[in-house]
Motif scaffolding. Structure first.
Motif, PDB file in Angstrom:
ATOM      1  N   MET A  36       0.914  -1.335  -0.080  1.00 32.39           N
ATOM      2  CA  MET A  36      -0.090  -0.064   0.098  1.00 32.39           C
ATOM      3  C   MET A  36       0.844   1.173  -0.040  1.00 32.39           C
ATOM      4  O   MET A  36       1.443   1.746   1.030  1.00 32.39           O
ATOM      5  CB  MET A  36      -0.881   0.073   1.114  1.00 32.39           C
ATOM      6  CG  MET A  36      -2.109  -1.156   1.252  1.00 32.39           C
ATOM      7  SD  MET A  36      -2.919  -0.909   2.703  1.00 32.39           S
ATOM      8  CE  MET A  36      -3.947  -2.709   2.440  1.00 32.39           C
ATOM      9  N   PRO A  37       0.953   1.967  -1.064  1.00 32.82           N
ATOM     10  CA  PRO A  37       1.958   2.979  -1.210  1.00 32.82           C
ATOM     11  C   PRO A  37       1.372   4.180  -0.202  1.00 32.82           C
ATOM     12  O   PRO A  37       2.646   4.908   0.546  1.00 32.82           O
ATOM     13  CB  PRO A  37       1.987   3.485  -2.783  1.00 32.82           C
ATOM     14  CG  PRO A  37       1.163   2.491  -3.435  1.00 32.82           C
ATOM     15  CD  PRO A  37       0.408   1.544  -2.284  1.00 32.82           C
ATOM     16  N   LEU A  38       0.414   4.442  -0.080  1.00 32.50           N
ATOM     17  CA  LEU A  38       0.056   5.460   0.747  1.00 32.50           C
ATOM     18  C   LEU A  38       0.382   5.216   2.250  1.00 32.50           C
ATOM     19  O   LEU A  38       0.694   6.148   2.833  1.00 32.50           O
ATOM     20  CB  LEU A  38      -1.662   5.639   0.587  1.00 32.50           C
ATOM     21  CG  LEU A  38      -2.273   7.118   0.940  1.00 32.50           C
ATOM     22  CD1 LEU A  38      -1.435   8.251   0.306  1.00 32.50           C
ATOM     23  CD2 LEU A  38      -3.613   6.857   1.052  1.00 32.50           C
ATOM     24  N   GLY A  39       0.318   3.884   2.586  1.00 32.76           N
ATOM     25  CA  GLY A  39       0.406   3.695   4.127  1.00 32.76           C
ATOM     26  C   GLY A  39       2.081   3.726   4.310  1.00 32.76           C
ATOM     27  O   GLY A  39       2.567   4.192   5.223  1.00 32.76           O
ATOM     28  N   MET A  40       2.639   3.409   3.294  1.00 32.99           N
ATOM     29  CA  MET A  40       4.144   3.220   3.429  1.00 32.99           C
ATOM     30  C   MET A  40       4.727   5.118   3.458  1.00 32.99           C
ATOM     31  O   MET A  40       5.541   5.025   4.177  1.00 32.99           O
ATOM     32  CB  MET A  40       4.921   2.849   2.234  1.00 32.99           C
ATOM     33  CG  MET A  40       4.760   1.166   2.438  1.00 32.99           C
ATOM     34  SD  MET A  40       5.184   0.310   3.683  1.00 32.99           S
ATOM     35  CE  MET A  40       7.106   0.635   3.527  1.00 32.99           C
ATOM     36  N   VAL A  41       4.151   5.753   2.626  1.00 34.09           N
ATOM     37  CA  VAL A  41       4.470   7.113   2.507  1.00 34.09           C
ATOM     38  C   VAL A  41       3.999   7.814   3.883  1.00 34.09           C
ATOM     39  O   VAL A  41       4.904   8.444   4.502  1.00 34.09           O
ATOM     40  CB  VAL A  41       3.743   7.938   1.590  1.00 34.09           C
ATOM     41  CG1 VAL A  41       4.065   9.369   1.645  1.00 34.09           C
ATOM     42  CG2 VAL A  41       4.209   7.342   0.008  1.00 34.09           C
ATOM     43  N   SER A  42       2.842   7.573   4.415  1.00 33.07           N
ATOM     44  CA  SER A  42       2.520   7.984   5.864  1.00 33.07           C
ATOM     45  C   SER A  42       3.567   7.385   6.784  1.00 33.07           C
ATOM     46  O   SER A  42       3.858   8.390   7.806  1.00 33.07           O
ATOM     47  CB  SER A  42       0.972   7.486   6.134  1.00 33.07           C
ATOM     48  OG  SER A  42       0.261   7.647   4.995  1.00 33.07           O
ATOM     49  N   LEU A  43       3.737   6.398   6.892  1.00 32.62           N
ATOM     50  CA  LEU A  43       4.692   5.762   7.804  1.00 32.62           C
ATOM     51  C   LEU A  43       6.091   6.568   7.751  1.00 32.62           C
ATOM     52  O   LEU A  43       6.747   6.856   8.842  1.00 32.62           O
ATOM     53  CB  LEU A  43       4.915   4.149   7.503  1.00 32.62           C
ATOM     54  CG  LEU A  43       6.045   3.350   8.645  1.00 32.62           C
ATOM     55  CD1 LEU A  43       5.360   3.485   9.879  1.00 32.62           C
ATOM     56  CD2 LEU A  43       6.027   2.188   8.240  1.00 32.62           C
ATOM     57  N   GLY A  44       6.712   6.701   6.367  1.00 38.92           N
ATOM     58  CA  GLY A  44       7.824   7.524   6.148  1.00 38.92           C
ATOM     59  C   GLY A  44       7.746   9.019   6.860  1.00 38.92           C
ATOM     60  O   GLY A  44       8.798   9.296   7.395  1.00 38.92           O
ATOM     61  N   ILE A  45       6.622   9.600   6.676  1.00 43.90           N
ATOM     62  CA  ILE A  45       6.668  10.914   6.996  1.00 43.90           C
ATOM     63  C   ILE A  45       6.578  10.977   8.667  1.00 43.90           C
ATOM     64  O   ILE A  45       7.262  11.708   9.121  1.00 43.90           O
ATOM     65  CB  ILE A  45       5.229  11.467   6.531  1.00 43.90           C
ATOM     66  CG1 ILE A  45       5.244  11.660   4.827  1.00 43.90           C
ATOM     67  CG2 ILE A  45       4.984  12.799   7.301  1.00 43.90           C
ATOM     68  CD1 ILE A  45       3.916  12.157   4.655  1.00 43.90           C
ATOM     69  N   LEU A  46       5.856  10.107   9.261  1.00 53.68           N
ATOM     70  CA  LEU A  46       6.026   9.843  10.648  1.00 53.68           C
ATOM     71  C   LEU A  46       7.264   9.430  11.366  1.00 53.68           C
ATOM     72  O   LEU A  46       7.816  10.126  12.275  1.00 53.68           O
ATOM     73  CB  LEU A  46       4.802   8.927  11.161  1.00 53.68           C
ATOM     74  CG  LEU A  46       3.374   9.179  11.132  1.00 53.68           C
ATOM     75  CD1 LEU A  46       2.604   7.951  11.588  1.00 53.68           C
ATOM     76  CD2 LEU A  46       3.032  10.429  11.742  1.00 53.68           C
ATOM     77  N   LEU A  47       7.923   8.685  10.687  1.00 54.05           N
ATOM     78  CA  LEU A  47       9.222   8.452  10.982  1.00 54.05           C
ATOM     79  C   LEU A  47      10.387   9.534  10.864  1.00 54.05           C
ATOM     80  O   LEU A  47      11.264   9.724  11.685  1.00 54.05           O
ATOM     81  CB  LEU A  47       9.930   7.092  10.448  1.00 54.05           C
ATOM     82  CG  LEU A  47       9.166   5.904  10.458  1.00 54.05           C
ATOM     83  CD1 LEU A  47      10.011   4.744   9.767  1.00 54.05           C
ATOM     84  CD2 LEU A  47       9.284   5.445  11.961  1.00 54.05           C
TER      85      LEU A  47
END
Length: 300
Positions: A36-47
């Motif tokens: 899920m690209p949207l979930g991975m991008v969101s995880l990257g932003i939070l990290l």
């Protein structure tokens, strides 16, 4: 006629699926989440925000004192511009990230811990569930923002006050979410079997009930943390934040107090983008995680 299986084989056959079921489900969820690209991008932003909060001393000096360049727009020397006192807005946003992440993690941790304990105990003890349900419904019906403002004003502005106030009004939502899952778990056969095996109710809750509601707790952590950031920013914008520590809400508050909120657009743009990035990424991450838990997505 076939020979009977040895005892060790019988033990392995019966115990292994139960021991590895949760691990296999977690791995399947992670595989689905990675698609899920949207979930991975969101995880990257939070990290990335978490990394900025940890490395704040290395990324920018602490914005203290005054500068000669007042209300300077973004430039090579000041990438986010300066405020009405000549301080670097980039440094304010970076150090505000540290404060906002601290409030989000601490407030959500308190709310999750307390809310989960109350929810699990209520689901496990029916006599207490009615009382807990009434308390939760009553708390959720209260006007949260005015009460938060009142308590923060009476106690006094500080980081610990903001954390406790936000946590105090966040746990009922956690309790409601976890309780709905826990009510179904405590009625399962293996919980009834555990009750017959031992009278140690704490062991039953910790060993069987809490692990079963962990996925709901994970979602609650993300959602509660994003709400904590919004609540803390709102209180700081109203002048009820910690005046000795930079936060995204304090940047907006000082921009409003100086009368430069309209003319100096950069004073509101960058802290607002930081708040939006954290809240939006946390929300999208929770949505992606829920989708990844769906068994239909595991088979893709």
């Amino acid at each position: 006629m076939t020979a009977p299986l040895p005892e060790s084989a019988l033990v392995d056959t019966t115990i292994e699926p139960a021991a590895t079921g949760a691990t296999r489900a977690s791995r399947a969820t992670w595989r689905a989440f990675r698609r899920m690209p949207l979930g991975m991008v969101s995880l990257g932003i939070l990290l990335a925000l978490l990394l900025v909060s940890v490395l704040a001393p290395l990324l920018a000096p602490y914005p203290a004192g005054y500068g000669s360049d007042v209300l300077r727009p973004p430039s090579a020397g000041n990438v986010f511009g300066t405020d009405s006192l000549g301080r670097d807005v980039y440094g304010e946003v970076v150090w505000g990230t540290q404060q906002s992440v601290l409030v989000a993690l601490a407030a959500s941790a308190i709310a999750i811990a307390f809310g989960t304990v109350v929810a699990v105990i209520g689901a496990y003890v029916p006599r207490l569930d009615t009382i807990i349900s009434v308390v939760v419904d009553l708390t959720l019906s209260l006007p949260v923002l005015p009460l938060m403002i009142l308590i923060a004003a009476l106690v006094g502005p500080s980081t610990s006050t903001i954390i406790l106030v936000v946590a105090a009004f966040s746990w009922p939502e956690v309790t409601r979410l976890v309780r709905s899952q826990a009510l179904a778990v405590v009625k399962l056969p293996y919980v009834d079997a555990a009750r017959l095996m031992t009278r140690n109710h704490g062991w039953i809750l910790g060993r069987h009930v809490v692990p079963a509601v962990t996925p709901v707790i994970v979602v609650s952590v993300v959602v509660t943390a994003s709400r904590a950031v919004l609540s803390a920013a709102g209180l700081a914008f109203l002048g009820l934040g910690d005046p000795t520590t930079w936060s995204w809400g304090r940047i907006l508050y000082e921009a409003q107090q100086s009368g430069a909120m309209v003319s100096a657009w950069w004073l509101t743009l960058f802290p607002s983008l930081a708040i939006l990035a954290l809240v939006l990424s946390a929300t999208l991450l929770s949505i992606a995680y829920n989708d990844a838990r769906n068994p239909r997505n595991h088979a893709r």
